[in-house]
Design a protein around this motif. Structure first.
Motif, PDB file in Angstrom:
ATOM      1  N   LEU A  51       0.976  -0.865  -0.125  1.00 49.90           N
ATOM      2  CA  LEU A  51       0.038   0.186   0.358  1.00 49.90           C
ATOM      3  C   LEU A  51       1.506   1.116  -0.105  1.00 49.90           C
ATOM      4  O   LEU A  51       0.987   2.432  -0.279  1.00 49.90           O
ATOM      5  N   GLU A  52       1.625   1.264   0.629  1.00 49.15           N
ATOM      6  CA  GLU A  52       2.756   2.390   0.690  1.00 49.15           C
ATOM      7  C   GLU A  52       3.317   2.868  -0.939  1.00 49.15           C
ATOM      8  O   GLU A  52       3.296   3.050  -1.320  1.00 49.15           O
ATOM      9  N   GLN A  53       4.105   1.571  -1.626  1.00 49.33           N
ATOM     10  CA  GLN A  53       4.709   1.993  -2.910  1.00 49.33           C
ATOM     11  C   GLN A  53       3.216   2.434  -3.199  1.00 49.33           C
ATOM     12  O   GLN A  53       3.343   2.797  -4.692  1.00 49.33           O
ATOM     13  N   PHE A  54       2.075   1.933  -3.066  1.00 51.78           N
ATOM     14  CA  PHE A  54       0.575   2.456  -4.061  1.00 51.78           C
ATOM     15  C   PHE A  54       0.821   3.602  -4.218  1.00 51.78           C
ATOM     16  O   PHE A  54      -0.055   4.423  -4.769  1.00 51.78           O
ATOM     17  N   VAL A  56       2.567   6.419  -3.083  1.00 53.13           N
ATOM     18  CA  VAL A  56       3.689   7.128  -3.223  1.00 53.13           C
ATOM     19  C   VAL A  56       3.626   7.291  -4.677  1.00 53.13           C
ATOM     20  O   VAL A  56       4.647   8.749  -5.337  1.00 53.13           O
ATOM     21  N   HIS A  57       3.429   6.031  -5.492  1.00 52.24           N
ATOM     22  CA  HIS A  57       3.420   6.171  -6.572  1.00 52.24           C
ATOM     23  C   HIS A  57       1.731   7.217  -7.132  1.00 52.24           C
ATOM     24  O   HIS A  57       2.460   8.453  -8.457  1.00 52.24           O
ATOM     25  N   ARG A  58       0.674   6.785  -6.548  1.00 51.95           N
ATOM     26  CA  ARG A  58      -0.319   7.031  -7.235  1.00 51.95           C
ATOM     27  C   ARG A  58      -0.327   8.996  -7.081  1.00 51.95           C
ATOM     28  O   ARG A  58      -0.613  10.049  -7.271  1.00 51.95           O
ATOM     29  N   THR A  59       0.502   9.733  -5.755  1.00 49.39           N
ATOM     30  CA  THR A  59       0.312  10.722  -5.283  1.00 49.39           C
ATOM     31  C   THR A  59       1.534  11.687  -6.061  1.00 49.39           C
ATOM     32  O   THR A  59       1.911  12.629  -5.958  1.00 49.39           O
ATOM     33  N   SER A  60       2.524  10.640  -6.990  1.00 49.47           N
ATOM     34  CA  SER A  60       3.587  11.318  -7.490  1.00 49.47           C
ATOM     35  C   SER A  60       3.051  12.018  -9.071  1.00 49.47           C
ATOM     36  O   SER A  60       2.548  12.377  -8.861  1.00 49.47           O
ATOM     37  N   SER A  61       3.931  13.194  -9.054  1.00 44.32           N
ATOM     38  CA  SER A  61       3.426  13.896  -9.866  1.00 44.32           C
ATOM     39  C   SER A  61       4.664  13.808 -10.801  1.00 44.32           C
ATOM     40  O   SER A  61       5.095  15.061 -11.641  1.00 44.32           O
ATOM     41  N   ASN A  62       4.928  12.441 -11.408  1.00 45.38           N
ATOM     42  CA  ASN A  62       5.720  12.241 -12.613  1.00 45.38           C
ATOM     43  C   ASN A  62       5.054  12.172 -13.641  1.00 45.38           C
ATOM     44  O   ASN A  62       3.869  12.526 -13.922  1.00 45.38           O
ATOM     45  N   ILE A  63       5.772  11.926 -14.915  1.00 44.50           N
ATOM     46  CA  ILE A  63       5.273  12.154 -15.932  1.00 44.50           C
ATOM     47  C   ILE A  63       3.922  11.249 -16.585  1.00 44.50           C
ATOM     48  O   ILE A  63       3.244  11.398 -16.937  1.00 44.50           O
ATOM     49  N   HIS A  64       3.575   9.847 -15.468  1.00 39.91           N
ATOM     50  CA  HIS A  64       2.243   9.111 -15.943  1.00 39.91           C
ATOM     51  C   HIS A  64       1.063  10.144 -15.385  1.00 39.91           C
ATOM     52  O   HIS A  64      -0.292  10.173 -16.218  1.00 39.91           O
ATOM     53  N   GLU A  65       1.317  10.302 -14.083  1.00 42.12           N
ATOM     54  CA  GLU A  65       0.496  11.225 -13.506  1.00 42.12           C
ATOM     55  C   GLU A  65      -0.401  12.198 -13.841  1.00 42.12           C
ATOM     56  O   GLU A  65      -1.193  12.386 -14.105  1.00 42.12           O
ATOM     57  N   LEU A  66       0.964  12.972 -14.075  1.00 39.30           N
ATOM     58  CA  LEU A  66       0.590  14.026 -14.803  1.00 39.30           C
ATOM     59  C   LEU A  66       0.276  14.290 -16.060  1.00 39.30           C
ATOM     60  O   LEU A  66      -1.077  14.974 -16.257  1.00 39.30           O
ATOM     61  N   ASN A  67      -0.372  13.547 -16.901  1.00 37.38           N
ATOM     62  CA  ASN A  67      -0.748  12.651 -17.503  1.00 37.38           C
ATOM     63  C   ASN A  67      -2.147  12.650 -18.089  1.00 37.38           C
ATOM     64  O   ASN A  67      -3.369  12.575 -18.429  1.00 37.38           O
ATOM     65  N   GLU A  68      -1.758  10.981 -16.848  1.00 36.08           N
ATOM     66  CA  GLU A  68      -3.435  10.463 -16.391  1.00 36.08           C
ATOM     67  C   GLU A  68      -4.078  11.547 -15.100  1.00 36.08           C
ATOM     68  O   GLU A  68      -5.318  12.186 -15.676  1.00 36.08           O
ATOM     69  N   HIS A  69      -3.867  12.352 -14.624  1.00 35.98           N
ATOM     70  CA  HIS A  69      -4.184  13.576 -13.431  1.00 35.98           C
ATOM     71  C   HIS A  69      -3.582  14.215 -13.572  1.00 35.98           C
ATOM     72  O   HIS A  69      -2.565  14.379 -11.819  1.00 35.98           O
ATOM     73  N   PRO A  70      -3.519  15.617 -14.019  1.00 32.53           N
ATOM     74  CA  PRO A  70      -2.743  16.416 -14.626  1.00 32.53           C
ATOM     75  C   PRO A  70      -2.891  17.743 -13.084  1.00 32.53           C
ATOM     76  O   PRO A  70      -1.860  17.855 -11.942  1.00 32.53           O
ATOM     77  N   THR A 143       9.271   7.369 -15.896  1.00 32.69           N
ATOM     78  CA  THR A 143       7.397   8.019 -16.889  1.00 32.69           C
ATOM     79  C   THR A 143       6.882   7.639 -15.610  1.00 32.69           C
ATOM     80  O   THR A 143       6.375   8.685 -14.729  1.00 32.69           O
ATOM     81  N   HIS A 144       7.277   7.015 -14.310  1.00 37.71           N
ATOM     82  CA  HIS A 144       6.754   6.054 -12.835  1.00 37.71           C
ATOM     83  C   HIS A 144       7.527   6.545 -11.362  1.00 37.71           C
ATOM     84  O   HIS A 144       6.969   5.836 -10.682  1.00 37.71           O
ATOM     85  N   VAL A 145       8.282   7.324 -12.380  1.00 36.52           N
ATOM     86  CA  VAL A 145       9.352   7.637 -11.056  1.00 36.52           C
ATOM     87  C   VAL A 145       8.710   8.642  -9.804  1.00 36.52           C
ATOM     88  O   VAL A 145       7.399   9.074  -9.910  1.00 36.52           O
ATOM     89  N   VAL A 146       9.793   8.465  -8.063  1.00 34.26           N
ATOM     90  CA  VAL A 146       8.460   8.863  -7.354  1.00 34.26           C
ATOM     91  C   VAL A 146       8.988  10.187  -7.258  1.00 34.26           C
ATOM     92  O   VAL A 146       9.671  10.944  -7.221  1.00 34.26           O
ATOM     93  N   ASP A 147       8.011  10.801  -7.243  1.00 34.05           N
ATOM     94  CA  ASP A 147       7.966  12.714  -7.398  1.00 34.05           C
ATOM     95  C   ASP A 147       7.385  12.913  -6.141  1.00 34.05           C
ATOM     96  O   ASP A 147       5.974  14.027  -7.159  1.00 34.05           O
ATOM     97  N   ILE A 148       6.835  13.129  -5.503  1.00 31.99           N
ATOM     98  CA  ILE A 148       6.820  13.708  -4.181  1.00 31.99           C
ATOM     99  C   ILE A 148       7.718  14.634  -3.266  1.00 31.99           C
ATOM    100  O   ILE A 148       8.381  14.368  -2.899  1.00 31.99           O
ATOM    101  N   GLY A 149       6.424  15.296  -2.129  1.00 38.02           N
ATOM    102  CA  GLY A 149       7.500  16.246  -1.380  1.00 38.02           C
ATOM    103  C   GLY A 149       7.128  17.723  -1.045  1.00 38.02           C
ATOM    104  O   GLY A 149       6.287  18.016  -1.887  1.00 38.02           O
ATOM    105  N   VAL A 150       7.729  18.084  -0.937  1.00 33.73           N
ATOM    106  CA  VAL A 150       7.341  19.575  -0.385  1.00 33.73           C
ATOM    107  C   VAL A 150       8.653  20.534  -0.828  1.00 33.73           C
ATOM    108  O   VAL A 150       8.693  22.207  -0.139  1.00 33.73           O
ATOM    109  N   SER A 151       9.206  20.370  -0.833  1.00 33.19           N
ATOM    110  CA  SER A 151      11.327  20.362  -1.054  1.00 33.19           C
ATOM    111  C   SER A 151      11.040  21.495  -2.034  1.00 33.19           C
ATOM    112  O   SER A 151      11.821  22.392  -1.862  1.00 33.19           O
ATOM    113  N   TYR A 152      10.554  21.990  -3.428  1.00 33.30           N
ATOM    114  CA  TYR A 152      10.233  23.141  -4.483  1.00 33.30           C
ATOM    115  C   TYR A 152       9.444  23.974  -3.177  1.00 33.30           C
ATOM    116  O   TYR A 152      10.004  25.081  -3.163  1.00 33.30           O
ATOM    117  N   GLY A 153       8.434  23.801  -2.728  1.00 36.60           N
ATOM    118  CA  GLY A 153       8.070  24.958  -2.015  1.00 36.60           C
ATOM    119  C   GLY A 153       8.855  25.557  -0.771  1.00 36.60           C
ATOM    120  O   GLY A 153       8.938  27.292  -0.664  1.00 36.60           O
TER     121      GLY A 153
END
Length: 226
Positions: A51-54, A56-70, A143-153
């Motif tokens: 569930l953890e892996q699901f 972090v990947h589902r909430t990532s702003s990677n290429i796949h998720e940006l295309n599916e759920h921008p 395209t499915h890389v984990v890209d979550i977090g608050v570091s940009y802000g």
């Protein structure tokens, strides 16, 4: 209770509980954000490995998720951190950076700066990943890389906070910030390092949103009046 004497810090002589309450009230955005991150960190910490892996990947702003759920991926990714054990470190960073910037420029200007930096840095860094994949410099699995977090802000807040400090502290702080974000950028930079550089630059560019810039404009207008 007597007000603090001239030359004393504004919190001097105040009840610590009252001071903490007023601090939180003056920085609602920072602390609501922290509260949400605390909840999502507990969710990840208590989840099974699958569930953890699901999550972090589902909430990532990677290429796949940006295309599916921008829109959802851009927004949701800013409320999760990959390692819940780092939450206390983020609490410290939020209080030092976000809270001070929000208190200084106001909630809406703070939100515009850090929110805009999060979105711009995410989109730009993922565009770099896409170009690298198309140029066969990165595997398609990125395209499915984990890209979550608050570091940009946080990077944007760090840039904007530069203007809050007075010389000579401002210059020492500026050098430290440039070194902190610059070394990774010049030594085998990742897409995240490029994102940090973009967000930091946007923080520097947000000078017109600061009270100092607003006051300077008002003074110039007053001087130009007959």
């Amino acid at each position: 209770m007597e007000p603090p004497r001239r030359g004393q810090p504004w919190w001097s002589g105040r009840n610590p509980l009252i001071w903490a309450r007023d601090w939180v009230r003056s920085t609602p955005g920072t602390h609501i954000w922290l509260l949400v991150i605390g909840v999502t960190s507990l969710v990840i910490a208590s989840a099974s490995e699958g569930l953890e892996q699901f999550l972090v990947h589902r909430t990532s702003s990677n290429i796949h998720e940006l295309n599916e759920h921008p829109l959802p991926s851009l927004l949701i990714s800013g409320f999760w951190i990959e390692r819940p054990a780092s939450f206390l470190l983020y609490v410290v960073m939020f209080e030092l950076l976000h809270a001070n910037v929000e208190r200084w420029v106001g909630t809406w200007r703070w939100l515009l700066t850090v929110g805009g930096a999060h979105i711009a840095a995410t989109l730009a860094s993922q565009e770099l990943v896409l170009l690298a994949i198309e140029g066969h410099r990165l595997p398609r699995s990125m395209t499915h890389v984990v890209d979550i977090g608050v570091s940009y802000g946080l990077a944007a807040a760090a840039g904007l906070l530069t203007y809050r400090l007075l010389p000579p502290w401002r210059y020492g702080y500026l050098v430290a910030v440039l070194v902190f974000f610059g070394i990774p950028l010049t030594t085998g930079a990742t897409f995240t390092d490029f994102g940090h550089a973009i967000a930091l630059t946007m923080g520097f560019a947000a000078w017109p949103l600061t009270p100092a810039a607003t006051a300077g404009t008002a003074d110039e207008e007053a001087e130009s009046e007959p």
